[in-house]
Design an enzyme around this catalytic site. Structure first.
Site, PDB file in Angstrom:
ATOM      1  N   ASP A  67       0.844  -1.202   0.000  1.00 14.79           N
ATOM      2  CA  ASP A  67       0.000   0.000   0.000  1.00 14.79           C
ATOM      3  C   ASP A  67       0.875   1.246   0.000  1.00 14.79           C
ATOM      4  O   ASP A  67       2.085   1.162   0.238  1.00 14.79           O
ATOM      5  CB  ASP A  67      -0.987  -0.002   1.179  1.00 14.79           C
ATOM      6  N   GLU A 143     -10.024  -0.350   4.330  1.00 14.75           N
ATOM      7  CA  GLU A 143     -10.728   0.110   5.525  1.00 14.75           C
ATOM      8  C   GLU A 143     -12.031  -0.663   5.722  1.00 14.75           C
ATOM      9  O   GLU A 143     -12.518  -1.323   4.788  1.00 14.75           O
ATOM     10  CB  GLU A 143     -11.036   1.609   5.374  1.00 14.75           C
TER      11      GLU A 143
HETATM   12  C1  GLP Z   1      -1.082   1.086   8.362  1.00 15.75           C
HETATM   13  C2  GLP Z   1      -0.800   0.475   6.994  1.00 15.75           C
HETATM   14  C3  GLP Z   1      -0.714  -1.024   7.045  1.00 15.75           C
HETATM   15  C4  GLP Z   1      -0.038  -1.415   8.330  1.00 15.75           C
HETATM   16  C5  GLP Z   1      -0.966  -1.109   9.460  1.00 15.75           C
HETATM   17  C6  GLP Z   1      -0.324  -1.265  10.838  1.00 15.75           C
HETATM   18  O1  GLP Z   1      -2.044   2.076   8.278  1.00 15.75           O
HETATM   19  N1  GLP Z   1      -1.755   0.795   5.996  1.00 15.75           N
HETATM   20  O2  GLP Z   1      -0.035  -1.506   5.922  1.00 15.75           O
HETATM   21  O3  GLP Z   1       0.229  -2.798   8.313  1.00 15.75           O
HETATM   22  O4  GLP Z   1      -1.561   0.169   9.318  1.00 15.75           O
HETATM   23  O5  GLP Z   1       0.672  -0.313  11.038  1.00 15.75           O
HETATM   24  P1  GLP Z   1       1.583  -0.307  12.338  1.00 15.75           P
HETATM   25  O6  GLP Z   1       2.430  -1.535  12.290  1.00 15.75           O
HETATM   26  O7  GLP Z   1       2.397   0.955  12.259  1.00 15.75           O
HETATM   27  O8  GLP Z   1       0.662  -0.330  13.510  1.00 15.75           O
END
Ligand code: GLP
Length: 242
Positions: A67, A143
């Site tokens: 992403d 989402e």
């Molecule tokens: C983000 C990204 C994801 C990620 C998730 C967790 O918004 N879109 O790809 O895996 O949320 O992120 P984090 O590991 O910083 O909690």
């Protein structure tokens, strides 16, 4: 599905890196889907260590971005492409171009999405997909409300995600409101999925993902159907599991 619960975030990273290395030893030409997010950093560092110690060679792998934000320059530290390159790929001896990027600055975003799907198909599919999870149960930037048959596309971020990710930016109003993400069906097509999560803030999302009936309200719950899924959690993230 296999769920592994360990004591600490560092043990999550160790267990996950060890599963990745085992997988790559038997599948040395694997196509690997790379997630961004703070939870992934420990895995990438351990994979860099393994590379430096001669325990793994990434020379035959191809990588696919999960992403990306829209409108963030690719050289910005908040660009997911930049993070994947500077925190991992630049340290493991792979050539430029082995990462199939999602360009959040493409002039034609619809073509960017369809070309990305085409690139996955041409490469024979993603073998190993690394994943984190959002507090609202998102995977990638899918989402709540995302269709289970969704493919790579542009999405609008929900306020909870904007707030969760605001610490990477100067202020909340600098967080992009749109992103480009592999779809839920794209993620489900990966042959092996490894999802990791740490911390109490993720506990409700993990409980919904693993224990509630599948629902688009928790996008990660689609993974209940995945034939080859490993979920690695620390105790805090597993708090709400039975
Ligand atoms: C983000 C990204 C994801 C990620 C998730 C967790 O918004 N879109 O790809 O895996 O949320 O992120 P984090 O590991 O910083 O909690």
């Amino acid at each position: 599905m296999e769920v592994v619960i360990v004591d600490s975030p560092s043990q999550v990273a160790q267990e996950a890196a060890s599963r990745v290395l085992d997988y790559l030893h038997t599948n040395p030409t694997a196509n690997i889907g790379l997630a961004t997010g703070s939870t992934q950093q420990g895995i990438y560092q351990l994979l860099i260590d393994a590379y430096n110690e001669g325990r793994i060679d990434f020379g035959k792998n191809h990588f696919f971005q999960l992403d990306e934000y829209l409108g963030v320059p690719e050289t910005s530290p908040t660009s997911f492409q930049h993070v994947l390159k500077s925190h991992f790929l630049e340290h493991v001896g792979v050539a430029d171009g082995v990462l199939q990027v999602l360009d959040g600055n493409a002039d034609d975003l619809e073509s960017e999405c369809s070309e990305f799907e085409h690139a996955i198909a041409s490469a024979g599919g993603i073998d190993l997909q690394l994943l984190g999870i959002g507090r609202n149960g998102h995977i990638g930037f899918n989402e709540p409300g995302s269709a289970f048959d969704s493919r790579t596309r542009v999405v609008e971020l929900q306020i909870e995600t904007v707030q969760s990710n605001s610490h990477y930016f100067e202020s909340e109003d600098r967080v992009p409101r749109h992103a480009i993400t592999q779809g839920l069906a794209t993620i489900m097509a990966a042959k092996f999925v490894l999802l990791i999560a740490t911390g109490e803030a993720k506990a409700p999302a993990l409980a919904s993902m693993l224990c509630s009936p599948q629902s688009v309200a928790t996008p990660a719950s689609i993974l209940q159907q995945h034939p080859n899924l490993i979920v690695i959690l620390d105790k805090a993230a597993a708090r709400d599991l039975p």
